[in-house]
Each structure stands twice: as C-alpha cells, then as structure tokens.
Design a protein around this motif. Structure first.
Motif, PDB file in Angstrom:
ATOM      1  N   LYS A 171     -79.527  -0.147 -68.487  1.00 25.18           N
ATOM      2  CA  LYS A 171     -78.984   1.015 -69.175  1.00 25.18           C
ATOM      3  C   LYS A 171     -77.788   0.587 -70.043  1.00 25.18           C
ATOM      4  CE  LYS A 171     -77.000   5.535 -68.235  1.00 25.18           C
ATOM      5  NZ  LYS A 171     -76.480   6.434 -67.217  1.00 25.18           N
ATOM      6  N   PRO A 172     -77.709   1.074 -71.290  1.00 27.86           N
ATOM      7  CA  PRO A 172     -76.582   0.708 -72.154  1.00 27.86           C
ATOM      8  C   PRO A 172     -75.250   1.184 -71.584  1.00 27.86           C
ATOM      9  CG  PRO A 172     -78.289   1.854 -73.405  1.00 27.86           C
ATOM     10  CD  PRO A 172     -78.658   1.954 -71.962  1.00 27.86           C
ATOM     11  N   TRP A 173     -74.196   0.403 -71.784  1.00 26.15           N
ATOM     12  CA  TRP A 173     -72.864   0.760 -71.327  1.00 26.15           C
ATOM     13  C   TRP A 173     -71.842   0.241 -72.329  1.00 26.15           C
ATOM     14  CZ3 TRP A 173     -74.867  -3.887 -70.200  1.00 26.15           C
ATOM     15  CH2 TRP A 173     -74.023  -4.984 -70.139  1.00 26.15           C
ATOM     16  N   ARG A 174     -70.651   0.777 -72.250  1.00 25.71           N
ATOM     17  CA  ARG A 174     -69.556   0.334 -73.118  1.00 25.71           C
ATOM     18  C   ARG A 174     -68.834  -0.815 -72.418  1.00 25.71           C
ATOM     19  NH1 ARG A 174     -64.191   3.797 -74.770  1.00 25.71           N
ATOM     20  NH2 ARG A 174     -63.509   2.451 -76.469  1.00 25.71           N
ATOM     21  N   PRO A 175     -68.983  -2.036 -72.935  1.00 27.59           N
ATOM     22  CA  PRO A 175     -68.354  -3.172 -72.256  1.00 27.59           C
ATOM     23  C   PRO A 175     -66.862  -3.251 -72.556  1.00 27.59           C
ATOM     24  CG  PRO A 175     -69.406  -3.916 -74.256  1.00 27.59           C
ATOM     25  CD  PRO A 175     -69.720  -2.446 -74.127  1.00 27.59           C
ATOM     26  N   THR A 176     -66.137  -3.876 -71.660  1.00 25.73           N
ATOM     27  CA  THR A 176     -64.732  -4.183 -71.935  1.00 25.73           C
ATOM     28  C   THR A 176     -64.701  -5.490 -72.718  1.00 25.73           C
ATOM     29  OG1 THR A 176     -64.450  -5.486 -69.920  1.00 25.73           O
ATOM     30  CG2 THR A 176     -63.978  -3.097 -69.768  1.00 25.73           C
ATOM     31  N   THR A 177     -63.565  -5.770 -73.310  1.00 25.76           N
ATOM     32  CA  THR A 177     -63.407  -7.039 -74.028  1.00 25.76           C
ATOM     33  C   THR A 177     -63.617  -8.208 -73.065  1.00 25.76           C
ATOM     34  OG1 THR A 177     -61.929  -6.028 -75.628  1.00 25.76           O
ATOM     35  CG2 THR A 177     -61.792  -8.415 -75.406  1.00 25.76           C
TER      36      THR A 177
END
Length: 152
Positions: free
Chosen positions: A115-121
């Motif tokens: 599932k797509p997610w917002r990654p951290t740097t």
C-alpha cells in the motif's frame, strides 16, 4: 545541483571524478563528494517526485513486481477524485498501468503488493543506500558510514 552549490560557495569539494566539464570560459572536474559548509536541517518528509516515488517503491511495479518500463499509477483514479499524493500513487509498469486503466484496483481485478505511504526522509535515504544496486563509486567509500558498518 552539486555544480550550482560549488559556484554559490555553499560546499567544499572533498573528491572529484576524472570526468571534466567545459564551458566557453573554463573547465573543471566534476565533484564526486562534497560537504556543506553550513548545516542544513533536512525536512522530515521528502518532496514528491517521480524519482523519489520509484526509490520508495524500490524501482518495482507494485502490482506485478516488474523492474522495467516503470510509470506511476493513481490508486484511486483521478476521474474518481484521486489526487497525486504519496498515499495515492504507486509505481507501476506500463503493462499494469494500461491494464488497470481508469478503474479502481478492485474493478480491474488487481491488487497492490504494498500500500502506498508517505515516506520520511530517513526512510527514503534508507532505500537510497541500495541504489544504484551493487555500485558505489570508489571515491564515495571513505565518506559513507554504512559501508564501514557493513564490513564489521
């Protein structure tokens, strides 16, 4: 971007490639390792770009696992209100993207491997340590802390 930072005097060149670039009035060797002269705190979340998306998904189609002819797919199609955001975009090969078309995943009879997610740097940098696969230029090795950790 490294050359721009050199000309703006924001970095110090620590090592250079053998390759030389030319302009009408000068030539210089390309920097391979640079260090910022002033600390710049990285943002918690990276910019949403095609490269960063592919890096997050490890250059792999999230439907079939292919590594070739990659594009990106809106999980919830734009025609149904889907937006271009980290949580609605997945890396897809052209074949899977065409197969899914403007339908939902369920409507196309497909499923996402992840599932797509917002990654951290930090997460994106962690993914980047494996890119390009099995290759680091020799001039980088003295400066990469994880390379020294792998040798232990």
């Amino acid at each position: 971007m490294a050359l721009k930072a050199v000309f703006l005097d924001k970095v110090q060149i620590l090592s250079e490639y053998d390759c030389v670039v030319h302009s009408p009035s000068m030539e210089m060797r390309l920097p391979s390792v640079i260090a910022l002269k002033k600390f710049v705190r990285p943002s918690v979340y990276p910019a949403f770009t095609r490269f960063n998306l592919f890096l997050r998904d490890k250059f792999t189609c999230q439907y079939c696992g292919s590594h070739s002819d990659l594009t990106f797919d809106h999980v919830v199609p734009r025609c149904e209100g889907g937006r271009t955001t980290w949580t609605n975009i997945a890396t897809a090969c052209s074949h899977c993207n065409i197969k899914k078309g403007r339908r939902t995943i369920k409507g196309a009879g497909m499923h996402l491997n992840r599932k797509p997610w917002r990654p951290t740097t930090f997460e994106l940098n962690d993914c980047g340590r494996a890119f390009p696969p099995n290759y680091l230029h020799g001039s980088w090795l003295d400066y990469l802390y994880w390379d020294a950790m792998l040798e232990r």
